[in-house]
Write an enzyme that holds these catalytic residues in place. Sequence first.
Site, PDB file in Angstrom:
ATOM      1  N   GLU A 176      -4.221  -7.011   3.138  1.00  0.00           N
ATOM      2  CA  GLU A 176      -3.118  -7.663   3.852  1.00  0.00           C
ATOM      3  C   GLU A 176      -3.538  -8.060   5.265  1.00  0.00           C
ATOM      4  O   GLU A 176      -2.900  -7.703   6.259  1.00  0.00           O
ATOM      5  CB  GLU A 176      -1.872  -6.778   3.849  1.00  0.00           C
ATOM      6  N   GLU A 308      -1.517  -5.396  -5.692  1.00  0.00           N
ATOM      7  CA  GLU A 308      -0.293  -4.657  -5.368  1.00  0.00           C
ATOM      8  C   GLU A 308       0.884  -5.384  -6.001  1.00  0.00           C
ATOM      9  O   GLU A 308       1.154  -6.544  -5.662  1.00  0.00           O
ATOM     10  CB  GLU A 308      -0.083  -4.507  -3.855  1.00  0.00           C
TER      11      GLU A 308
END
Length: 508
Positions: A176, A308
């Site tokens: 991220e 994810e």
Amino acid sequence: MTTTTTAVIDLDLPGATISRHVYGHFAEHLGRCIYGGFWVGEDSPVANVRGIRSDVVEALRAISIPNLRWPGGCFADDYHWRDGIGPRESRPRMVNSHWGDVVEDNAFGTHEFMDLCELLGADPYVSGNVGSGSVAEMSDWVEYLTRADDSPMAALRRANGREKPWRVPFWGLGNEAWGCGGNLRAEQFASLARQYATYCRNHGGNLLYRIAAGANEADLHWTETLMRSFDDLAADPAGSAGPFQAVSLHYYTMAGSWSDKGDATGFSTDEWYVTMARARRMEELLTRHSTVMDRYDPHRKVGLVVDEWGTWWNVEKGTNPGFLYQQNTLRDALVASVHLDAFHRHAERVVMANIAQTVNVLQAMILTDPDTGALVLTPTYHVFAMNTGHHDAAALAVHLRDVETRAVDATELPLVSASASVKGDTALVSLSNLDAETDRTLVLDLRGRDVVGHTARVLTATALDAHNSPEQLDAVAPTDHAGVGPHPRGLEVDLPAHSYVTVALELR
């Protein structure tokens, strides 16, 4: 009232292989995922092997866990691997600023994780630190893990008790990077991804599959920027992608907003449908990101890794809000089935996926009770168990006809989800009835090969928020499904309301 849908499947037209790695898992230093989940320590009264909880390992081996991602998540970009090697009593402590602001003692580090993977029979997926680390630090970690000779890092590994190098096939370049991994712009990170990937070297026979931190949900600009950073991917159909080989994608399903995600239990029927519609959005995201990737990579050398995904609810009352502990219900199981169907349909591009997370966090496979020590298998676990026949099988197109829809969230939600695969003389069909209230009949129109036998399993419950607990371990558990019979075009399958059904076929 029962309604009828038809699913046409050409059993003799196999497509792309569904990698077993789309059934991958994720373990972060977050809440009770590592400590109290996987790791109990050698002195624990809970049965363990070198501190790793035995019943957790046994349960995950039973669903053929293919890979495990670690140490994060957001934690990965604060993690410095040298803090987690050597004698445990000498390891420095750190603050886990992302998840509960607790002190981490680094008792579970590189050797413990690799030991866990060996016990599980799973491939390690190590997520390296780009956000607060350095190129040299990541390069040394790869060398420490995978080099066999007397190099400095190999010698350090031996000094810490491991003679032979490990096999590490998957390597993450940050996490991220658009958020907790550095708040970088896409262009900044694309350059860093190339640099870090260059120094994550293949040592000996260990070949790294390097995965660059990819987009959040529908951020197509991020994906396009990473794809543009490659050298000409269209020039040589037989060549390989480099310096990294895949990009990731993150997407979570919830019924509300990020500030109030909805509760894991006690939800309304309307919230059920909103959740299913948002789970179905994964199909749209895969299509859109794959379209961008196809523009630069027509030979599909670059993989898409959804490392994810899953449901994210408000934490259970009375628990630490930073530990992300939530109950897991029949609704979560159907969210999983919808996602897995989408991954199957996009098998040419989606090479791996990792549900978040494996134990005690978010959409967990397993919950461990801190008071009794009980191990609870969640409804989501059972979906993964029912789907092991799809691992490394060839995807089959499923053409659905006469599917009812429901208007939800300004879109039309199809009330049946399906996918199928074939491997040798067996096939597996997965069917989800997303209708909260209505049973339906589905006709499997099976073509191209003879079906000489079948068995079926069903996962459902009376209540939409039914879940398992230490007191009721099997409140939601699969059972043999008698509601499958012959039909002139193949088989007729009863799909109870809010249910998941798998039909295994014997072929000739």
